[in-house]
Design a protein around this motif. Sequence first.
Motif, PDB file in Angstrom:
ATOM      1  N   ASP A 148      71.855  74.877  64.871  1.00 32.93           N
ATOM      2  CA  ASP A 148      71.925  74.854  63.404  1.00 32.93           C
ATOM      3  C   ASP A 148      72.378  76.201  62.851  1.00 32.93           C
ATOM      4  O   ASP A 148      73.190  76.269  61.922  1.00 32.93           O
ATOM      5  CB  ASP A 148      70.564  74.480  62.809  1.00 32.93           C
ATOM      6  N   HIS A 149      71.851  77.286  63.411  1.00 32.99           N
ATOM      7  CA  HIS A 149      72.227  78.622  62.943  1.00 32.99           C
ATOM      8  C   HIS A 149      73.711  78.871  63.185  1.00 32.99           C
ATOM      9  O   HIS A 149      74.416  79.369  62.292  1.00 32.99           O
ATOM     10  CB  HIS A 149      71.399  79.683  63.654  1.00 32.99           C
ATOM     11  N   LEU A 150      74.194  78.547  64.378  1.00 33.95           N
ATOM     12  CA  LEU A 150      75.604  78.769  64.700  1.00 33.95           C
ATOM     13  C   LEU A 150      76.506  77.921  63.821  1.00 33.95           C
ATOM     14  O   LEU A 150      77.570  78.368  63.374  1.00 33.95           O
ATOM     15  CB  LEU A 150      75.851  78.466  66.176  1.00 33.95           C
ATOM     16  N   GLU A 151      76.078  76.702  63.544  1.00 34.72           N
ATOM     17  CA  GLU A 151      76.891  75.824  62.696  1.00 34.72           C
ATOM     18  C   GLU A 151      76.919  76.331  61.256  1.00 34.72           C
ATOM     19  O   GLU A 151      77.982  76.365  60.627  1.00 34.72           O
ATOM     20  CB  GLU A 151      76.355  74.393  62.756  1.00 34.72           C
ATOM     21  N   ARG A 152      75.776  76.740  60.738  1.00 37.16           N
ATOM     22  CA  ARG A 152      75.728  77.272  59.371  1.00 37.16           C
ATOM     23  C   ARG A 152      76.561  78.542  59.237  1.00 37.16           C
ATOM     24  O   ARG A 152      77.138  78.810  58.186  1.00 37.16           O
ATOM     25  CB  ARG A 152      74.282  77.556  58.954  1.00 37.16           C
ATOM     26  N   SER A 153      76.628  79.303  60.314  1.00 40.38           N
ATOM     27  CA  SER A 153      77.383  80.561  60.306  1.00 40.38           C
ATOM     28  C   SER A 153      78.865  80.348  60.617  1.00 40.38           C
ATOM     29  O   SER A 153      79.611  81.316  60.710  1.00 40.38           O
ATOM     30  CB  SER A 153      76.780  81.536  61.325  1.00 40.38           C
ATOM     31  N   HIS A 154      79.264  79.092  60.793  1.00 35.75           N
ATOM     32  CA  HIS A 154      80.649  78.743  61.127  1.00 35.75           C
ATOM     33  C   HIS A 154      81.088  79.407  62.427  1.00 35.75           C
ATOM     34  O   HIS A 154      82.242  79.822  62.566  1.00 35.75           O
ATOM     35  CB  HIS A 154      81.591  79.130  59.985  1.00 35.75           C
ATOM     36  N   CYS A 155      80.152  79.511  63.375  1.00 31.41           N
ATOM     37  CA  CYS A 155      80.449  80.164  64.643  1.00 31.41           C
ATOM     38  C   CYS A 155      80.746  79.176  65.775  1.00 31.41           C
ATOM     39  O   CYS A 155      80.710  79.555  66.961  1.00 31.41           O
ATOM     40  CB  CYS A 155      79.290  81.080  65.042  1.00 31.41           C
ATOM     41  N   LEU A 156      81.032  77.931  65.427  1.00 30.67           N
ATOM     42  CA  LEU A 156      81.451  76.924  66.405  1.00 30.67           C
ATOM     43  C   LEU A 156      82.829  76.432  65.965  1.00 30.67           C
ATOM     44  O   LEU A 156      82.966  75.350  65.404  1.00 30.67           O
ATOM     45  CB  LEU A 156      80.432  75.778  66.457  1.00 30.67           C
ATOM     46  N   PRO A 157      83.880  77.223  66.211  1.00 28.12           N
ATOM     47  CA  PRO A 157      85.142  77.064  65.492  1.00 28.12           C
ATOM     48  C   PRO A 157      86.139  76.053  66.034  1.00 28.12           C
ATOM     49  O   PRO A 157      87.149  75.776  65.382  1.00 28.12           O
ATOM     50  CB  PRO A 157      85.745  78.471  65.572  1.00 28.12           C
ATOM     51  N   TYR A 204      83.408  59.907  75.044  1.00 26.47           N
ATOM     52  CA  TYR A 204      84.226  60.154  76.226  1.00 26.47           C
ATOM     53  C   TYR A 204      85.393  59.155  76.231  1.00 26.47           C
ATOM     54  O   TYR A 204      85.204  58.002  75.874  1.00 26.47           O
ATOM     55  CB  TYR A 204      83.360  59.968  77.473  1.00 26.47           C
ATOM     56  N   PRO A 205      86.592  59.555  76.622  1.00 28.86           N
ATOM     57  CA  PRO A 205      86.982  60.853  77.191  1.00 28.86           C
ATOM     58  C   PRO A 205      87.567  61.840  76.168  1.00 28.86           C
ATOM     59  O   PRO A 205      88.005  62.915  76.560  1.00 28.86           O
ATOM     60  CB  PRO A 205      88.059  60.450  78.187  1.00 28.86           C
ATOM     61  N   MET A 206      87.618  61.465  74.863  1.00 31.56           N
ATOM     62  CA  MET A 206      88.165  62.407  73.877  1.00 31.56           C
ATOM     63  C   MET A 206      87.346  63.697  73.877  1.00 31.56           C
ATOM     64  O   MET A 206      87.895  64.783  73.727  1.00 31.56           O
ATOM     65  CB  MET A 206      88.190  61.775  72.488  1.00 31.56           C
ATOM     66  N   ASN A 207      86.031  63.563  74.011  1.00 33.38           N
ATOM     67  CA  ASN A 207      85.160  64.705  74.287  1.00 33.38           C
ATOM     68  C   ASN A 207      84.908  64.653  75.791  1.00 33.38           C
ATOM     69  O   ASN A 207      84.159  63.807  76.272  1.00 33.38           O
ATOM     70  CB  ASN A 207      83.860  64.589  73.503  1.00 33.38           C
ATOM     71  N   PRO A 208      85.531  65.539  76.570  1.00 30.55           N
ATOM     72  CA  PRO A 208      85.523  65.386  78.027  1.00 30.55           C
ATOM     73  C   PRO A 208      84.232  65.796  78.708  1.00 30.55           C
ATOM     74  O   PRO A 208      84.066  65.542  79.903  1.00 30.55           O
ATOM     75  CB  PRO A 208      86.669  66.300  78.469  1.00 30.55           C
ATOM     76  N   ASN A 209      83.307  66.440  77.984  1.00 30.18           N
ATOM     77  CA  ASN A 209      82.103  66.930  78.657  1.00 30.18           C
ATOM     78  C   ASN A 209      80.801  66.555  77.971  1.00 30.18           C
ATOM     79  O   ASN A 209      79.730  66.823  78.498  1.00 30.18           O
ATOM     80  CB  ASN A 209      82.176  68.455  78.816  1.00 30.18           C
ATOM     81  N   GLY A 210      80.863  65.958  76.780  1.00 27.47           N
ATOM     82  CA  GLY A 210      79.656  65.547  76.079  1.00 27.47           C
ATOM     83  C   GLY A 210      79.024  66.608  75.219  1.00 27.47           C
ATOM     84  O   GLY A 210      77.858  66.472  74.816  1.00 27.47           O
ATOM     85  N   SER A 211      79.751  67.679  74.896  1.00 26.00           N
ATOM     86  CA  SER A 211      79.188  68.731  74.046  1.00 26.00           C
ATOM     87  C   SER A 211      78.749  68.170  72.699  1.00 26.00           C
ATOM     88  O   SER A 211      79.504  67.411  72.072  1.00 26.00           O
ATOM     89  CB  SER A 211      80.224  69.838  73.813  1.00 26.00           C
ATOM     90  N   PRO A 212      77.558  68.514  72.231  1.00 28.44           N
ATOM     91  CA  PRO A 212      77.096  68.022  70.928  1.00 28.44           C
ATOM     92  C   PRO A 212      78.015  68.518  69.821  1.00 28.44           C
ATOM     93  O   PRO A 212      78.470  69.663  69.834  1.00 28.44           O
ATOM     94  CB  PRO A 212      75.696  68.621  70.798  1.00 28.44           C
ATOM     95  N   GLY A 213      78.288  67.625  68.880  1.00 30.25           N
ATOM     96  CA  GLY A 213      79.160  67.998  67.780  1.00 30.25           C
ATOM     97  C   GLY A 213      80.583  68.302  68.205  1.00 30.25           C
ATOM     98  O   GLY A 213      81.342  68.910  67.446  1.00 30.25           O
ATOM     99  N   GLY A 214      80.944  67.894  69.420  1.00 34.91           N
ATOM    100  CA  GLY A 214      82.301  68.134  69.895  1.00 34.91           C
ATOM    101  C   GLY A 214      82.624  69.596  70.125  1.00 34.91           C
ATOM    102  O   GLY A 214      83.802  69.970  70.190  1.00 34.91           O
ATOM    103  N   VAL A 215      81.607  70.443  70.284  1.00 29.79           N
ATOM    104  CA  VAL A 215      81.827  71.892  70.376  1.00 29.79           C
ATOM    105  C   VAL A 215      82.664  72.243  71.606  1.00 29.79           C
ATOM    106  O   VAL A 215      82.350  71.846  72.734  1.00 29.79           O
ATOM    107  CB  VAL A 215      80.490  72.649  70.434  1.00 29.79           C
ATOM    108  N   ALA A 216      83.728  73.025  71.374  1.00 29.26           N
ATOM    109  CA  ALA A 216      84.596  73.481  72.460  1.00 29.26           C
ATOM    110  C   ALA A 216      84.683  74.995  72.521  1.00 29.26           C
ATOM    111  O   ALA A 216      85.269  75.543  73.460  1.00 29.26           O
ATOM    112  CB  ALA A 216      85.996  72.897  72.303  1.00 29.26           C
ATOM    113  N   ALA A 217      84.116  75.696  71.515  1.00 26.88           N
ATOM    114  CA  ALA A 217      84.225  77.157  71.465  1.00 26.88           C
ATOM    115  C   ALA A 217      83.086  77.728  70.638  1.00 26.88           C
ATOM    116  O   ALA A 217      82.430  77.013  69.868  1.00 26.88           O
ATOM    117  CB  ALA A 217      85.567  77.575  70.868  1.00 26.88           C
ATOM    118  N   ILE A 218      82.890  79.032  70.796  1.00 25.26           N
ATOM    119  CA  ILE A 218      81.860  79.750  70.046  1.00 25.26           C
ATOM    120  C   ILE A 218      82.388  81.143  69.730  1.00 25.26           C
ATOM    121  O   ILE A 218      83.174  81.707  70.496  1.00 25.26           O
ATOM    122  CB  ILE A 218      80.550  79.822  70.876  1.00 25.26           C
ATOM    123  N   CYS A 219      81.991  81.676  68.578  1.00 26.14           N
ATOM    124  CA  CYS A 219      82.412  83.030  68.224  1.00 26.14           C
ATOM    125  C   CYS A 219      81.223  83.798  67.651  1.00 26.14           C
ATOM    126  O   CYS A 219      80.213  83.210  67.261  1.00 26.14           O
ATOM    127  CB  CYS A 219      83.579  83.015  67.228  1.00 26.14           C
TER     128      CYS A 219
END
Length: 344
Positions: free
Chosen positions: A253-262, A276-291
């Motif tokens: 929640d903190h990372l999402e509110r901070s827009h740190c899951l870009p 699946y398979p558009m989300n190839p690994n099952g990451s919640p919220g489709g997360v593919a990166a973090i900043c």
Amino acid sequence: MHSMVSVAINDQLVLSENLGTLFLIWERTSYELEKLQMNGKCADEEYNSLVGRTGPKYYFNPVRDEVIGATLSKKVISIAVLREEGINGDREMSAMAEVCGFEVWDITVQDLLENKITLDRFKGLVFPGGFSYADALGSAKGWAASLLLNESIKIQLNRFISRSDTFSFGVCNGCQLMNLLGWFNVCSQAKNDLITDVILSPNISERFECRYSTVKITQSPAIMLRNMENSVLGVWIAHGEGRFAFKNHGVYDHLERSHCLPIRYVDDSNKITEDYPMNPNGSPGGVAAICSSDGRHLAMMPHPERCYQSWQCPYPEINPSSPRYTPWVLLFQNAYDWCAQQLV
């Protein structure tokens, strides 16, 4: 998929069937084999989604060839591509950074251990993808241990991340490493202590995934993603442990509110997805990166360095103003321009 297919031999109709039905028949054997070597639920999801797939719909601002590397040689900005045993994405990463103007140094962890060089001279630190120690010690855990269990290197890393004029970038195994280093921790514990708020877990499909996925870039403070918000791009993924997992829901929640899951995985309608398979690994919220919250540090599981040139893409991403580059090249162009501004 809804078109009719008709086949006649000597004017006698021998086949008349919906294309989607025929496609499912064609894929059935592969589907049955898939169920034996992966999570059966994921195999079902992919097979059942085939007829409804419409293909990716990319969206981005065109990249102009003359912009890429336009500041080349005007300011010498050095970055380090740090590799460990088993890393295999360093050449592509170096090439991508060089065309944008960086002076790229290829260094190894052993160079740091033997005090042949330090990180103090570099504005950027890049952790490329691959399989450090063949993942035999766990995804990037061996690489993280070789850095954090050496006091001299640990001090250098802390000093590097504390400087306001530096940036870092990690891809795939490098993304796993940056999270293990604790560079994206949001709780109170000290950085670089192997107590992390974010880890990369095994794919929900229970197997290694190598695909050309579709992702969307969302609003974030990431300097490498400036002016790329709302872009929808194709990108290679190749990992067995790419599912973002969070210490608790409060961290997410903190990372999402901070827009740190870009960067998020999206479906054919460009909607963020966990399917699946558009989300190839099952990451919640489709997360593919973090900043990081200050935007200087970015880590992502997909491999932009493998598709920053148009010929590297299996789907044609129409970009008439740049037949050579895809928008992914802007990652390092944005980083170079940011570094150049720090020198003014």
